[in-house]
Design a protein around this motif. Structure first.
Motif, short mmCIF file in Angstrom:
data_model
loop_
_atom_site.label_atom_id
_atom_site.label_comp_id
_atom_site.label_asym_id
_atom_site.label_seq_id
_atom_site.Cartn_x
_atom_site.Cartn_y
_atom_site.Cartn_z
N PRO A 18 0.84 -1.21 0.00
CA PRO A 18 0.00 0.00 0.00
C PRO A 18 0.87 1.26 0.00
CG PRO A 18 -0.73 -1.57 1.68
CD PRO A 18 0.53 -2.11 1.12
N VAL A 19 0.43 2.27 -0.65
CA VAL A 19 1.05 3.60 -0.76
C VAL A 19 2.37 3.59 -1.56
CG1 VAL A 19 1.79 5.71 0.42
CG2 VAL A 19 -0.01 4.28 1.43
N PHE A 49 2.87 -6.24 -18.48
CA PHE A 49 2.54 -6.23 -17.05
C PHE A 49 2.47 -4.79 -16.54
CE2 PHE A 49 6.26 -5.03 -14.48
CZ PHE A 49 7.27 -5.04 -15.44
N ILE A 50 1.88 -4.65 -15.34
CA ILE A 50 1.72 -3.31 -14.75
C ILE A 50 2.64 -3.17 -13.54
CG2 ILE A 50 0.11 -1.68 -13.70
CD1 ILE A 50 -2.13 -3.18 -15.24
N LEU A 51 3.51 -2.16 -13.57
CA LEU A 51 4.39 -1.89 -12.44
C LEU A 51 3.72 -0.85 -11.53
CD1 LEU A 51 7.33 -2.38 -11.32
CD2 LEU A 51 7.99 -0.32 -12.57
N HIS A 52 3.64 -1.19 -10.24
CA HIS A 52 3.01 -0.26 -9.29
C HIS A 52 4.07 0.67 -8.74
CE1 HIS A 52 -0.85 -2.72 -8.44
NE2 HIS A 52 -0.40 -2.92 -9.66
N ARG A 53 3.99 1.93 -9.07
CA ARG A 53 4.94 2.91 -8.53
C ARG A 53 4.34 3.53 -7.26
NH1 ARG A 53 9.24 4.46 -11.48
NH2 ARG A 53 9.49 3.55 -13.55
N VAL A 206 11.14 7.71 -6.57
CA VAL A 206 10.33 8.68 -5.83
C VAL A 206 10.63 10.09 -6.39
CG1 VAL A 206 9.72 9.54 -3.53
CG2 VAL A 206 10.56 7.20 -3.78
N PRO A 207 9.85 10.54 -7.36
CA PRO A 207 10.13 11.82 -8.02
C PRO A 207 10.18 13.03 -7.08
CG PRO A 207 8.46 10.59 -9.24
CD PRO A 207 8.70 9.85 -7.97
#
Ligand code: HEM
Length: 483
Positions: A18-19, A49-53, A206-207
């Motif tokens: 999460p987060v 596939f989907i990368l969760h950032r 982490v931009p």
């Protein structure tokens, strides 16, 4: 057989929390992100596939040609450069073509396409490339062969070559970066730093970190600010000089891109500088990266070297434009080399609205979606069981007289130059330049890696790819015979 090309391993989609999403895996694999994502794409059956950032941001990765066609052509209006790219690259590239969408992009593409017509391309090969080759590159190689010295980084030599070439095309300005003294030029150095730091911003786990550094003007962000000031400062001086030159000339004698934009009525300095900077980025490290890996692969595959020599022998001393165009086998060998070592390994777009991909994946407005050129070039599904072999013949067939004919592949399975409405504008120019350089070098010299026989150089990438640590070589003069 060439078995040692980076072999894919089974790698699962990273766990997401999460987060923070998969931020820990992203950070842990940051230094090898191209290989990591490629391994996952080879593992998942759908090749998507989907990368969760962090903070709910998502990025879709794909190596599926049907999905690539959908993004680049069928649903082109949905997939744009977008907000994240604009923000990360905006300080360096402004509104230049690489960072533009919509009307701004269309206008730049239209005007600059004239730079790539047959007349301009012929001029490029016969003047810019030939002169740099004959007056700068060949003498450096000749000195190295005569003195039996090792060139500590052939990649650097090629980068200097392409940097001089592209500055002449873009600005009509010769930075004289490829000289025997291998000078440091502030412009090239600033350009390097600008590209590298912008690319790190774009890929940041982490931009928020780079954004804070920018506000505080510290670390890499401070360097980026200086680099941008240096690049834009010099570019602005050149634009002003060019404006004066164009007033003094009654007819347009210059054929560089800058002159074209200025004479099309665009006098806004900042915008013209943006345009030129994007072109330098496009044309410099792409062809030098392609040539670096090409010469390395060639040194390991003598039959390919021999076929190319057969094609070169008998051509005039300064191989002409038409002769270069007809180097079919060399063309195939370059395509094959860029399949395994693409100069642009990953290309990312951003969805302008919700969409569903041909494989059923849902894409939400604002998500990023990247087609993975590197993974696709090493995909067994696309290239077959012998994907790891360096085999130019897969691009060729023979006509009834036994002459090689080039057989292209579908551009969505091989998007090395992208495809669709935004396909690379410089593709033909790049091939002409590379083939002319290959002919010029191979006619006279053998390029021999000065590294351990078993050593496999590492492929790394910022916006474009690089051979990590450079490419040390020995140069031997060739008595042009085919074995
Ligand atoms: C081996 C050499 C090259 C490769 C592999 C290559 C690859 C690419 C790729 C992948 C793109 C799409 C980038 C994106 O939109 O995200 C692109 C765009 C572009 N390339 Fe190339 N490129 C090469 C050489 C060149 C050269 C020599 C020039 C010009 C001097 C050039 C000019 C451009 C331009 C202007 C675009 C932007 C097109 C647009 O957005 O409409 N390229 N190239």
């Amino acid at each position: 057989k060439f078995p040692k090309i980076h072999s894919a391993t089974t790698t699962a989609i990273p766990k997401s929390y999460p987060v923070v999403g998969s931020v820990f895996s992203i950070a842990a694999n940051f230094h090898r992100r191209v290989h990591w994502i490629s391994d996952i794409l080879h593992t998942v059956p759908s090749s998507t596939f989907i990368l969760h950032r962090a903070f709910g941001s998502r990025q879709v990765f794909t190596a599926n040609p049907a999905v690539v066609q959908h993004i680049l052509k069928t649903n082109f209006p949905c997939y744009r450069k977008g907000h994240t790219l604009h923000l990360s690259l905006g300080d360096f590239l402004g509104n230049g073509i690489f960072n533009a969408d919509g009307e701004t992009w269309k206008f730049q593409r239209q005007i600059s396409s004239h730079e790539f017509n047959t007349k301009s391309l012929r001029k490029f090969v016969e003047t810019v490339v030939d002169v740099e080759l004959t007056d700068r590159l060949i003498p450096i190689l000749f000195e190295a062969s005569r003195n039996k010295t090792i060139i500590s980084d052939f990649q650097d030599i090629l980068q200097r070559f392409t940097f001089d070439n592209i500055c002449i095309i873009a600005f009509g300005f010769d930075p004289e970066y490829l000289l025997p003294s291998l000078p440091e030029t502030a412009f090239a150095k600033a350009f390097d730093d600008g590209t590298r730091i912008s690319s790190v911003r774009f890929n940041a786990a982490v931009p928020l970190i780079w954004k804070l550094k920018k506000i505080l003007n510290i670390g890499t962000e401070r360097r980026l600010k200086e680099a941008v000031a240096e690049v834009r400062g010099l570019a602005t001086i050149i634009v002003r000089e060019k404006k004066k030159e164009l007033i003094e000339k009654s007819v347009l004698e210059s054929v560089d891109l800058l002159s074209r934009f200025l004479s099309s009525g665009h006098s806004d300095e900042a915008f013209v500088v943006d345009i030129v900077i994007s072109f330098i980025l496009a044309g410099r490290d792409t062809t030098s990266a392609a040539l670096t890996w090409f010469f390395w692969l060639l040194s390991k595959h003598s039959h390919v070297e021999n076929e190319i020599l057969k094609e070169i022998i008998g051509k005039s001393e300064t191989v002409s434009y038409d002769e270069v165009k007809n180097m079919v086998y060399t063309h195939a060998a370059l395509c094959e080399s860029m399949r395994l070592y693409p100069p642009v390994p990953v290309d990312t777009k951003e969805a302008a609205f919700n969409d569903v991909l041909p494989d059923g994946t849902f894409v939400k407005k604002g998500w990023r979606i990247a087609y993975h050129v590197y993974a696709m070039g090493r995909s067994e599904k696309i290239w077959g069981y012998d994907w790891a072999e360096f085999r130019p013949e897969r691009w060729l067939s023979r006509d009834e007289t036994g002459k090689w004919i080039f057989v292209g592949v579908d551009p969505y399975s091989y998007p090395v130059f992208q495809a669709g409405p935004r396909v690379c504008l410089g593709k033909e120019m790049a091939f002409l330049q590379m083939k002319r350089v290959v002919a010029g070098i191979m006619k006279q010299f053998r390029v021999i890696p000065a590294m351990d026989e078993a050593f496999e150089p590492e492929y790394i990438a910022h916006l474009t790819s690089l051979m990590k640590g450079g490419f040390p070589v020995k140069i031997e003069e060739r008595s042009c015979t085919v074995q």
